[in-house]
Design an enzyme around this catalytic site. Structure first.
Site, short mmCIF file in Angstrom:
data_model
loop_
_atom_site.label_atom_id
_atom_site.label_comp_id
_atom_site.label_asym_id
_atom_site.label_seq_id
_atom_site.Cartn_x
_atom_site.Cartn_y
_atom_site.Cartn_z
N HIS A 264 6.14 -1.86 -10.12
CA HIS A 264 5.84 -2.05 -8.70
C HIS A 264 7.15 -2.11 -7.89
CE1 HIS A 264 3.32 -3.71 -5.37
NE2 HIS A 264 4.46 -4.29 -5.03
N GLU A 265 8.05 -2.98 -8.32
CA GLU A 265 9.32 -3.11 -7.57
C GLU A 265 10.12 -1.82 -7.67
OE1 GLU A 265 9.46 -5.52 -5.60
OE2 GLU A 265 7.82 -6.65 -6.52
N HIS A 268 9.22 0.40 -4.84
CA HIS A 268 9.92 0.02 -3.60
C HIS A 268 11.37 0.49 -3.64
CE1 HIS A 268 6.82 -2.45 -1.78
NE2 HIS A 268 6.72 -3.26 -2.82
N GLU A 294 4.49 -0.26 0.52
CA GLU A 294 3.53 -0.64 -0.51
C GLU A 294 2.90 0.61 -1.13
OE1 GLU A 294 3.45 -3.71 -1.34
OE2 GLU A 294 1.62 -4.00 -2.51
#
Lengths: 500, 500
Positions: A264-265, A268, A294
């Site tokens: 997830h990170e 980003h 997101e």
């Protein structure tokens, strides 16, 4: 030196101050010794005040006017025209809020987080109620200062998702609700049982870390321009396009925790590492909105990280790293386990299907309170009633209900919908990318991601904050933001996992 | 709000900006990924410029004048009177230097470090000569701006050692030279051979780290208000009295490297952790000068860390951690090995006895150049000639000679003498402390240091920058700074180690 150069010099200094604050924030959450907290708050407050004051100074206003003439003839999507357009917008918004209100919100939310922490620990909403009321009042005041045409909520939303409107959100959420509620029910009624007990075993933390780093590198995260550390809550932060850092946390007893937070990170971070160098040290360096950000994190976490193709390559690898835990589970069993759908009480633990119902609930409550249709006193009951309707569950206490999220205590009203926007945008982008480059799906099965990353670089990352999020999504996918791609993706996934 | 409060508010913000810059600097040397360097330079430059501009603003000058009336009757050593006195002094100095000269020095030294790095790598002084000439010229200009009564060197020295004078240094160094040169010769002529080969074995890095941390804690370094990390060059940095960090580096093949660097930095850190809380976020929070700072690091590194008493407690402990490397060496053999005296070419590797001769040489060369008695062209020859006179050695090349230190390339002229001042002050303080509290020496042998730390807290640490270094040393020891205690210490040590 042109007026635009002068403006850029001033904006560059403001970027430096913001980057410095980000570095202090990163340190605070990774390495700062316990004693450092009090001084750190003062240091951060000073940096934030200085960057804000410098930005809203009359000098910046003048430079904006003077530079306008120099840039009037430039193409809409040129760096310079975009810089002028976005900075003017930021400036006008920042000037609308009186410093006294900024200070009052800072004071109240600082107290709010403390009260919320206690209130949550004691599962006693009554403790939190007075300060939460005050926070909603202040946010209403803020919205009036920021001004709005249709809906008071628009003004708050616009802080996180520039250009997004409440009515657009309402339509999107109506579409989601209509399809997701029955989809969740169909899972409940499915005769196929998904067992994720294999994920709840002991997994050596160092090996979890190493596997995560292996995937990070394969995704294309450049560790010469970034690094991963540990923190209580995973986050991504950027100090320049060449220094974009992520954090993770490791749960020795639950494999998905570190793994999916890392992916997830990474999403980003790939976004921030991909912003054009020409936008460095300008207000355009960074993501277009929380929703677009997101979309990147969810794309790599879910559309890639929970896909069959990804695990066709990585599951044998993971099995060889954790032979004891994973030798007895089949590929199919593992794939289903990481895609378990199960209504639950806590948003941050929710699966892909139920997640957006948690967001829908918060969005509706926020709008009702800002409209003065719901009183903060009645929030716990309203929360529980919506939980029953959308997820068929009622929280046993407020800790697992209305008190679960930190956001409201911190004054983040209008923030939650960006999570769902991110989900919608992720699938719409992925659909467009795979349509244009079908090789993406073949690469996926070979643990290669360069085609996908290049597509995202070209259509999303490089542009930084040049375009409004809706504009960016439409330029990249050829159509306005819709729920279609997302609903199609989820329906197919549920059919695959649950045989519905 | 009084005028003094207004002044303190402004000074607090300046402290915040300086602390932020220190945090960015710490990160740069510990965790920053390689790509982060370029943006980091810009961020640091902006923070430094802003804190400087804010400090020299007319507003601070006015507040200083207005607050003067409010504080006129306060005792000399009160926090407030000291704040006014020191800040006025800082302000007057800072105002004397035109921003254009500050910028020119920053540009030239930034280039200087780069050129020096190349020049040192190629051992070619000619490459470095032009920029070094320019740096010395700029430092002369700087000295003239800062003004001086007796000697141009006074102005530069005063930046690092407020109140210190060239003539005082000359007398101290003359005293040192007169005693140290024959002392070094007596070691060369001693028939006792000291063998330090036991230190040059493999020592597990993690165990080295752990032992260092054990000593740090026993010294009284508070790890809740600090931490140790690794960096290429060990350093100490402080972001507040409650966040004081050190770094070390580990050489797997040489035990003293990490150990003594850890003890050295611990001495600096104990100083910063001991500054009175009442001086936080004021210009008084921090060490009185580089010399006083170095007195603390050298005291813990040498007077404690190379003492018999210290190792009576710690040697058995060290032997049990490294049984393979240390089981065959006696206490006496180990004690002598870590106190080996041997003339060498490189200052940073020099022992306690020869170290100050390296500094003497640099001090004399700096003064001669500033006096226009020596030309930068002739520096290598002058260097080698002094090395021959003081240490009996001539460097085989400039890398091991005139090019060895980074300081001059960075514009740090007048800085070297503070190392020797630190050595002198350390023994004078230690003599006073043990005279007043003989228990210090008994505690030492039991691995306890609280009496010593408390004495230093009371007489040195808590005062921060309230007093001039000479004033502080005299208040703490009852006499002006002299070389006596240091020469006595070294003579006795050499006699002990070499039986001279």
């Amino acid at each position: 030196m042109t007026q635009l150069d002068r403006l850029k010099t001033r904006l560059g200094e403001i970027c430096d101050l913001r980057a410095a604050a980000a570095i202090l924030g990163w340190d605070q959450q990774t390495y700062m010794p316990p004693g450092g907290g009090a001084a750190r708050s003062e240091q951060l407050a000073t940096l934030q005040r200085l960057s804000h004051e410098t930005f809203i100074s009359p000098e910046v206003g003048e430079l904006l006017e003077l530079a306008a003439a120099e840039t009037a003839d430039l193409a809409y999507d040129s760096d310079e025209a975009s810089l002028m357009r976005v900075t003017r917008r930021d400036y006008q918004k920042a000037r609308k809020v009186p410093p006294s209100l900024v200070a009052e919100i800072a004071r109240t939310t600082s107290q709010g987080i403390e009260v919320w922490t206690n209130s949550k620990a004691q599962s006693d909403f009554a403790l939190f109620r007075p300060v939460l009321k005050r926070i909603f009042q202040l946010e209403q005041d803020l919205a009036r200062c920021l001004e709005f045409d249709e809906h008071i909520y628009d003004a708050l939303l616009d802080q996180y998702e520039p250009g997004m409107k409440t009515n657009v959100l309402k339509a999107l959420f109506a579409d989601l609700r209509q399809h997701l509620v029955p989809l969740v029910q169909s899972v409940s009624q499915s005769r196929r049982h998904v067992d994720d007990s294999a994920l709840h075993q002991l997994y050596d933390p160092q090996k979890q870390w190493d596997f995560g780093v292996e995937v990070l590198k394969r995704f294309g995260y450049d560790l010469k321009r970034g690094r991963q550390d540990k923190s209580a809550h995973p986050f991504t932060t950027s100090f320049s396009v060449n220094d974009v850092r992520i954090t993770t946390r490791i749960d020795e007893g639950f494999l998905p925790s570190a793994l999916f937070s890392t992916l997830h990170e990474c999403g980003h971070a790939l976004y921030e590492q991909g912003v054009s160098h020409s936008l460095e040290r300008t207000p355009l360096g960074g993501g277009a909105s929380l929703g677009i950000h997101e979309s990147q994190s969810r794309l790599w976490e879910n559309l890639i990280g929970r896909s069959r193709g990804f695990w066709q390559f990585f599951f044998p690898r993971l099995q060889s790293i954790f032979p004891q835990a994973l030798s007895k589970i089949s590929f199919e069993g593992f794939y289903r386990a990481i895609n378990l759908v199960q209504p639950s009480l806590i948003r941050v633990e929710a699966d892909e299907v139920t997640y957006n119902l948690h967001v829908l609930l918060r969005f509706e409550l926020e709008v009702e309170i800002l409209d003065n249709r719901l009183n903060v006193d009645d929030l716990p009951e309203a929360w529980n009633s919506k939980m029953k309707t959308y997820l068929g569950m009622i929280p046993p206490d407020d800790t697992q209900g209305v008190l679960q999220d930190v956001h409201w205590s911190n004054g983040l009203i209008g923030y939650f919908p960006t999570y769902t926007l991110g989900n919608l945008i992720s699938t719409q982008l992925f659909e467009a990318a795979t349509r244009e480059c079908p090789a993406i799906l073949q690469q996926l099965e070979q643990g290669e991601f360069s085609e996908l990353l290049n597509w995202l670089r070209r259509h999303v990352h490089q542009h930084g904050r040049k375009f409004l999020p809706t504009e960016l999504a439409e330029r990249a996918t050829g159509k306005p933001l819709q729920a279609d791609a997302y609903l199609k993706y989820l329906t197919e996934k549920v059919a695959d996992i649950y045989g519905t």
